[in-house]
Design a protein around this motif. Structure first.
Motif, PDB file in Angstrom:
ATOM      1  N   ALA A  15     -10.309  23.938   2.232  1.00  9.59           N
ATOM      2  CA  ALA A  15     -11.082  22.684   2.222  1.00  9.59           C
ATOM      3  C   ALA A  15     -11.872  22.563   3.524  1.00  9.59           C
ATOM      4  O   ALA A  15     -13.037  22.135   3.529  1.00  9.59           O
ATOM      5  CB  ALA A  15     -10.143  21.495   2.050  1.00  9.59           C
ATOM      6  N   GLY A  16     -11.255  22.961   4.624  1.00  8.89           N
ATOM      7  CA  GLY A  16     -11.940  22.912   5.930  1.00  8.89           C
ATOM      8  C   GLY A  16     -13.144  23.838   5.956  1.00  8.89           C
ATOM      9  O   GLY A  16     -14.183  23.498   6.529  1.00  8.89           O
ATOM     10  N   GLY A  17     -13.013  25.012   5.353  1.00  9.31           N
ATOM     11  CA  GLY A  17     -14.134  25.965   5.308  1.00  9.31           C
ATOM     12  C   GLY A  17     -15.291  25.391   4.512  1.00  9.31           C
ATOM     13  O   GLY A  17     -16.453  25.445   4.943  1.00  9.31           O
ATOM     14  N   ASP A  18     -14.976  24.806   3.358  1.00  8.90           N
ATOM     15  CA  ASP A  18     -16.037  24.234   2.506  1.00  8.90           C
ATOM     16  C   ASP A  18     -16.725  23.066   3.216  1.00  8.90           C
ATOM     17  O   ASP A  18     -17.951  22.921   3.170  1.00  8.90           O
ATOM     18  CB  ASP A  18     -15.444  23.785   1.157  1.00  8.90           C
ATOM     19  CG  ASP A  18     -15.014  24.978   0.308  1.00  8.90           C
ATOM     20  OD1 ASP A  18     -15.450  26.109   0.613  1.00  8.90           O
ATOM     21  OD2 ASP A  18     -14.243  24.790  -0.650  1.00  8.90           O
ATOM     22  N   ALA A  19     -15.911  22.229   3.886  1.00 11.03           N
ATOM     23  CA  ALA A  19     -16.477  21.073   4.596  1.00 11.03           C
ATOM     24  C   ALA A  19     -17.412  21.535   5.707  1.00 11.03           C
ATOM     25  O   ALA A  19     -18.492  20.969   5.919  1.00 11.03           O
ATOM     26  CB  ALA A  19     -15.345  20.218   5.180  1.00 11.03           C
ATOM     27  N   ARG A  20     -17.009  22.575   6.418  1.00  8.46           N
ATOM     28  CA  ARG A  20     -17.820  23.087   7.534  1.00  8.46           C
ATOM     29  C   ARG A  20     -19.169  23.627   7.028  1.00  8.46           C
ATOM     30  O   ARG A  20     -20.210  23.410   7.642  1.00  8.46           O
ATOM     31  CB  ARG A  20     -17.032  24.192   8.250  1.00  8.46           C
ATOM     32  CG  ARG A  20     -17.634  24.672   9.521  1.00  8.46           C
ATOM     33  CD  ARG A  20     -17.478  23.630  10.646  1.00  8.46           C
ATOM     34  NE  ARG A  20     -18.332  23.967  11.757  1.00  8.46           N
ATOM     35  CZ  ARG A  20     -19.288  23.174  12.241  1.00  8.46           C
ATOM     36  NH1 ARG A  20     -19.476  21.981  11.720  1.00  8.46           N
ATOM     37  NH2 ARG A  20     -20.023  23.556  13.248  1.00  8.46           N
ATOM     38  N   ILE A  21     -19.105  24.301   5.872  1.00  7.85           N
ATOM     39  CA  ILE A  21     -20.357  24.840   5.314  1.00  7.85           C
ATOM     40  C   ILE A  21     -21.295  23.693   4.920  1.00  7.85           C
ATOM     41  O   ILE A  21     -22.498  23.739   5.172  1.00  7.85           O
ATOM     42  CB  ILE A  21     -20.043  25.741   4.100  1.00  7.85           C
ATOM     43  CG1 ILE A  21     -19.400  27.039   4.587  1.00  7.85           C
ATOM     44  CG2 ILE A  21     -21.304  26.057   3.291  1.00  7.85           C
ATOM     45  CD1 ILE A  21     -18.774  27.859   3.493  1.00  7.85           C
ATOM     46  N   ARG A  22     -20.725  22.634   4.338  1.00  2.29           N
ATOM     47  CA  ARG A  22     -21.558  21.477   3.959  1.00  2.29           C
ATOM     48  C   ARG A  22     -22.190  20.838   5.201  1.00  2.29           C
ATOM     49  O   ARG A  22     -23.377  20.526   5.220  1.00  2.29           O
ATOM     50  CB  ARG A  22     -20.718  20.446   3.196  1.00  2.29           C
ATOM     51  CG  ARG A  22     -20.518  20.797   1.713  1.00  2.29           C
ATOM     52  CD  ARG A  22     -20.009  19.606   0.919  1.00  2.29           C
ATOM     53  NE  ARG A  22     -18.772  19.063   1.447  1.00  2.29           N
ATOM     54  CZ  ARG A  22     -17.548  19.541   1.156  1.00  2.29           C
ATOM     55  NH1 ARG A  22     -17.422  20.572   0.331  1.00  2.29           N
ATOM     56  NH2 ARG A  22     -16.466  19.004   1.676  1.00  2.29           N
ATOM     57  N   GLU A  23     -21.374  20.686   6.256  1.00  2.00           N
ATOM     58  CA  GLU A  23     -21.894  20.095   7.496  1.00  2.00           C
ATOM     59  C   GLU A  23     -23.052  20.930   8.042  1.00  2.00           C
ATOM     60  O   GLU A  23     -24.072  20.407   8.470  1.00  2.00           O
ATOM     61  CB  GLU A  23     -20.804  20.082   8.585  1.00  2.00           C
ATOM     62  CG  GLU A  23     -19.795  18.970   8.482  1.00  2.00           C
ATOM     63  CD  GLU A  23     -18.579  19.260   9.377  1.00  2.00           C
ATOM     64  OE1 GLU A  23     -17.511  18.689   9.094  1.00  2.00           O
ATOM     65  OE2 GLU A  23     -18.686  20.081  10.320  1.00  2.00           O
ATOM     66  N   LEU A  24     -22.869  22.229   8.001  1.00  2.00           N
ATOM     67  CA  LEU A  24     -23.911  23.124   8.533  1.00  2.00           C
ATOM     68  C   LEU A  24     -25.191  23.002   7.714  1.00  2.00           C
ATOM     69  O   LEU A  24     -26.297  22.994   8.275  1.00  2.00           O
ATOM     70  CB  LEU A  24     -23.421  24.571   8.539  1.00  2.00           C
ATOM     71  CG  LEU A  24     -22.371  24.908   9.596  1.00  2.00           C
ATOM     72  CD1 LEU A  24     -21.778  26.281   9.337  1.00  2.00           C
ATOM     73  CD2 LEU A  24     -22.976  24.854  10.993  1.00  2.00           C
ATOM     74  N   ALA A  25     -25.007  22.896   6.399  1.00  2.00           N
ATOM     75  CA  ALA A  25     -26.180  22.810   5.518  1.00  2.00           C
ATOM     76  C   ALA A  25     -26.979  21.550   5.838  1.00  2.00           C
ATOM     77  O   ALA A  25     -28.204  21.529   5.739  1.00  2.00           O
ATOM     78  CB  ALA A  25     -25.744  22.810   4.069  1.00  2.00           C
ATOM     79  N   GLU A  26     -26.254  20.484   6.255  1.00  2.00           N
ATOM     80  CA  GLU A  26     -26.951  19.234   6.557  1.00  2.00           C
ATOM     81  C   GLU A  26     -27.573  19.206   7.948  1.00  2.00           C
ATOM     82  O   GLU A  26     -28.529  18.497   8.200  1.00  2.00           O
ATOM     83  CB  GLU A  26     -25.951  18.055   6.457  1.00  2.00           C
ATOM     84  CG  GLU A  26     -25.629  17.685   5.013  1.00  2.00           C
ATOM     85  CD  GLU A  26     -24.312  16.932   4.894  1.00  2.00           C
ATOM     86  OE1 GLU A  26     -23.818  16.422   5.915  1.00  2.00           O
ATOM     87  OE2 GLU A  26     -23.777  16.878   3.768  1.00  2.00           O
ATOM     88  N   THR A  27     -26.985  19.997   8.884  1.00  2.00           N
ATOM     89  CA  THR A  27     -27.411  19.845  10.268  1.00  2.00           C
ATOM     90  C   THR A  27     -28.229  21.005  10.811  1.00  2.00           C
ATOM     91  O   THR A  27     -28.931  20.839  11.793  1.00  2.00           O
ATOM     92  CB  THR A  27     -26.186  19.678  11.198  1.00  2.00           C
ATOM     93  OG1 THR A  27     -25.324  20.791  10.992  1.00  2.00           O
ATOM     94  CG2 THR A  27     -25.441  18.392  10.929  1.00  2.00           C
ATOM     95  N   VAL A  28     -28.118  22.178  10.208  1.00  2.00           N
ATOM     96  CA  VAL A  28     -28.809  23.337  10.811  1.00  2.00           C
ATOM     97  C   VAL A  28     -30.181  23.520  10.169  1.00  2.00           C
ATOM     98  O   VAL A  28     -30.312  23.414   8.968  1.00  2.00           O
ATOM     99  CB  VAL A  28     -27.956  24.619  10.640  1.00  2.00           C
ATOM    100  CG1 VAL A  28     -28.717  25.827  11.171  1.00  2.00           C
ATOM    101  CG2 VAL A  28     -26.645  24.466  11.382  1.00  2.00           C
TER     102      VAL A  28
END
Ligand SMILES: Cc1cc2nc3c(=O)[nH]c(=O)nc-3n(C[C@H](O)[C@H](O)[C@H](O)COP(=O)(O)O)c2cc1C
Length: 310
Positions: A297-310
């Motif tokens: 779940a942490g991995g998926d959340a991190r990918i979503r965060e990156l998609a929004e911020t990078v």
């Protein structure tokens, strides 16, 4: 493709083989918790492995596998028991498993060698393995010299089958990084030492919880057998002896039976407390199910965060 699709598991995670630790019972617990459980074989003969495989079959109807340490004196015996007991997945460590692969493939076994350098992966390509596990030097236990960050993309570029990252993965940030490097999932070991189900002595678990990021060292470089362990009396003595160019016999007196002493008797001073560099991130004992679920779940959340911020 994610690793869970290749293996038929819930999570894209493999519980790494850990000699004297990853019993049939522990592997079954990890399989029941959604990952691929692996029975380790280092130090065991074929009969002991057979008992452990049967125990795992009693405890889970989920897929699990067997890890063959190629430097084991029982390697031939173990390779045969793997076939006889109908094991579905095999990982191999510490060497070239080429001579066993044709018979395993013939039996429909998924074969995934652990490699610490792209050169070995290139050499094994012709055997038609199903995937490679690229294991960086951050890992606990027997290690190579390359870091996961440098190794994973180079193994991916060298082969045409999926690659799984291992070494230094204990939370979602690191799993997301493994995906970013091109891996389809992860193999973990150290984070599972801090689990309720892990059958190591309580002293071993507490030593892991107390460890800081820089508390591991690599012994055995001078004899071509590097092993990452926690700093303690054993590793200090060993490194001192290596500095003085001690003989293999002298060095072996320090490590003989050391892993078993740490795992079974809780001797974390003169025992061999194998652990990876992520030990410094582990602060509590959790059930394996929680460890896998939080990691994914942490991995998926991190990918979503990156998609929004990078
Ligand atoms: C205590 C311990 C024992 C290990 N024993 C084995 C082993 O018998 N065979 C093997 O292929 N890998 C072994 N490993 C490596 C793990 O399977 C796995 O690849 C590694 O732990 C992943 O890196 P991490 O420790 O950073 O999670 C061991 C690791 C640890 C921590």
């Amino acid at each position: 493709m994610r690793l869970n699709e290749l293996l038929g598991t819930e999570f894209p995670i493999i519980q790494g083989g850990m000699a004297n630790i990853a019993t049939g019972e522990f592997a079954a617990a990890c399989s029941n918790a959604g990952a691929l459980g692996m029975i380790a074989t280092g130090g065991w003969d074929g009969d002991r492995l057979r008992t452990e495989i049967r125990r795992a079959k009693e405890l889970t109807d989920k897929p699990f596998g067997v890890n063959l340490m190629l430097m084991s004196p029982f390697a031939d015996d173990i390779a045969r028991v793997i076939l006889e007991e109908g094991v579905k997945v095999v990982t191999t460590g510490a060497g070239n498993p080429g001579k066993y692969i044709p018979a395993w493939k013939e039996a429909g076994i998924k074969v995934m060698p652990v490699v610490a350098a792209a050169v070995l992966a290139k050499r094994l390509k012709r055997y038609g393995v199903d995937a490679f596990i690229a294991e960086g030097t951050e890992s606990g236990g027997h290690v190579g010299e390359m870091t996961t960050m440098a190794l994973v993309p180079q193994v991916i570029d060298a082969v045409s089958v999926p690659v799984i990252a291992a070494g230094g993965i204990a939370d979602g940030r690191q799993l997301a990084a493994a995906y970013a490097l091109g891996a389809i999932g992860a193999q973990v070991g150290t984070c599972l030492l801090a689990s309720r189900e892990c059958p190591i002595h309580e002293n071993y678990k507490q030593a892991i919880l107390k460890a800081k990021d820089s508390d591991t060292v690599v012994t055995g470089r001078s004899i071509g057998g590097p092993v990452r362990v926690l700093k303690n009396k054993m590793s200090r003595t060993y490194l001192e002896l290596e500095k003085r160019n001690a003989t293999l016999e002298e060095l072996e007196t320090v490590t003989l039976g050391g892993l078993r002493r740490a795992v079974l008797e809780g001797d974390v001073e003169t025992g061999s407390v194998m652990t990876g560099q992520v030990a410094g991130m582990l602060h509590e004992i959790k059930p394996v199910r929680q460890i896998f679920a939080e990691l994914v779940a942490g991995g998926d959340a991190r990918i979503r965060e990156l998609a929004e911020t990078v």
